[in-house]
Design a protein around this motif. Sequence first.
Motif, PDB file in Angstrom:
ATOM      1  N   ALA A   1       0.577  -2.646   0.135  1.00 41.22           N
ATOM      2  CA  ALA A   1      -0.493  -2.547  -0.869  1.00 41.22           C
ATOM      3  C   ALA A   1      -0.091  -3.268  -2.150  1.00 41.22           C
ATOM      4  O   ALA A   1      -0.919  -3.943  -2.778  1.00 41.22           O
TER       5      ALA A   1
ATOM      6  N   SER B   1      -1.644   4.553  -1.614  1.00 42.72           N
ATOM      7  CA  SER B   1      -1.374   3.133  -1.364  1.00 42.72           C
ATOM      8  C   SER B   1      -2.608   2.438  -0.813  1.00 42.72           C
ATOM      9  O   SER B   1      -2.964   1.331  -1.240  1.00 42.72           O
ATOM     10  N   HIS B   2      -3.257   3.079   0.140  1.00 40.86           N
ATOM     11  CA  HIS B   2      -4.460   2.471   0.715  1.00 40.86           C
ATOM     12  C   HIS B   2      -5.572   2.369  -0.321  1.00 40.86           C
ATOM     13  O   HIS B   2      -6.280   1.358  -0.394  1.00 40.86           O
TER      14      HIS B   2
ATOM     15  N   TYR C   1       0.792   7.520   1.264  1.00 38.15           N
ATOM     16  CA  TYR C   1       0.004   6.699   2.187  1.00 38.15           C
ATOM     17  C   TYR C   1      -1.430   6.554   1.679  1.00 38.15           C
ATOM     18  O   TYR C   1      -1.977   5.453   1.605  1.00 38.15           O
TER      19      TYR C   1
ATOM     20  N   LEU D   1      -7.631  -0.938  -1.551  1.00 33.53           N
ATOM     21  CA  LEU D   1      -9.093  -0.943  -1.522  1.00 33.53           C
ATOM     22  C   LEU D   1      -9.667  -1.339  -2.886  1.00 33.53           C
ATOM     23  O   LEU D   1     -10.577  -2.176  -2.979  1.00 33.53           O
TER      24      LEU D   1
ATOM     25  N   PHE E   1      -5.716  -3.587   6.552  1.00 40.06           N
ATOM     26  CA  PHE E   1      -6.120  -2.447   5.741  1.00 40.06           C
ATOM     27  C   PHE E   1      -7.348  -1.737   6.300  1.00 40.06           C
ATOM     28  O   PHE E   1      -7.507  -0.536   6.105  1.00 40.06           O
TER      29      PHE E   1
ATOM     30  N   ARG F   1      -6.232   6.593   7.623  1.00 37.72           N
ATOM     31  CA  ARG F   1      -6.160   7.322   6.354  1.00 37.72           C
ATOM     32  C   ARG F   1      -7.114   8.504   6.332  1.00 37.72           C
ATOM     33  O   ARG F   1      -6.777   9.578   5.818  1.00 37.72           O
TER      34      ARG F   1
ATOM     35  N   LEU G   1       3.488   1.058   3.790  1.00 36.41           N
ATOM     36  CA  LEU G   1       2.130   0.827   3.297  1.00 36.41           C
ATOM     37  C   LEU G   1       2.135   0.596   1.784  1.00 36.41           C
ATOM     38  O   LEU G   1       1.396  -0.254   1.286  1.00 36.41           O
TER      39      LEU G   1
ATOM     40  N   ILE H   1      -5.872   0.572   8.803  1.00 38.28           N
ATOM     41  CA  ILE H   1      -5.186   1.653   8.082  1.00 38.28           C
ATOM     42  C   ILE H   1      -6.208   2.655   7.545  1.00 38.28           C
ATOM     43  O   ILE H   1      -5.977   3.860   7.560  1.00 38.28           O
ATOM     44  N   GLY H   2      -7.336   2.158   7.084  1.00 39.69           N
ATOM     45  CA  GLY H   2      -8.362   3.031   6.526  1.00 39.69           C
ATOM     46  C   GLY H   2      -8.880   4.043   7.523  1.00 39.69           C
ATOM     47  O   GLY H   2      -9.167   5.191   7.170  1.00 39.69           O
TER      48      GLY H   2
ATOM     49  N   TRP I   1     -13.356  -4.567   3.329  1.00 40.87           N
ATOM     50  CA  TRP I   1     -12.514  -5.308   4.285  1.00 40.87           C
ATOM     51  C   TRP I   1     -13.319  -6.334   5.081  1.00 40.87           C
ATOM     52  O   TRP I   1     -12.760  -7.315   5.550  1.00 40.87           O
TER      53      TRP I   1
END
Length: 130
Positions: free
Chosen positions: A109, A35-36, A32, A40, A80, A87, A105, A83-84, A63
């Motif tokens: 990504a 992927s983020h 996870y 980014l 995203f 994360r 994710l 999600i951040g 973002w």
Amino acid sequence: MSVLTPASRDLLRTAVLSLDDAYQADTPQQRYIASHIAALRAGAALLAVRAKPSRSSRIRSVWQMVPTIAPEMGEWCAYFDAIGKRRVFVEIGRDQVNQRQADDLLRDAEAFLDQIARILNVTLPIRMAG
């Protein structure tokens, strides 16, 4: 046509490496997070090519900035960004993700990175299959 800068090339390369890390991760949490980070870095690569310097003293995230130069990426960026926030909690162990969430994710990504590559008109190396 966009001309890649050394910074954008490096960011794209590290985005691909982060995706490879996600494919090879031992835990859903690691997948996870990697992927983020890949997404980014892909967004930052687009900014490295297209963003214009600003005199604004306001700090803005990748973002928030990407949709100003690529409006078609707005939905991805909102996703995203959300999600951040999660994360961070996954990284410090205050939240957990399951394998499906991590796999979803990773696919997202990868799709985001592929779209960034199309915008920048570059071919990315083939990534590791899970």
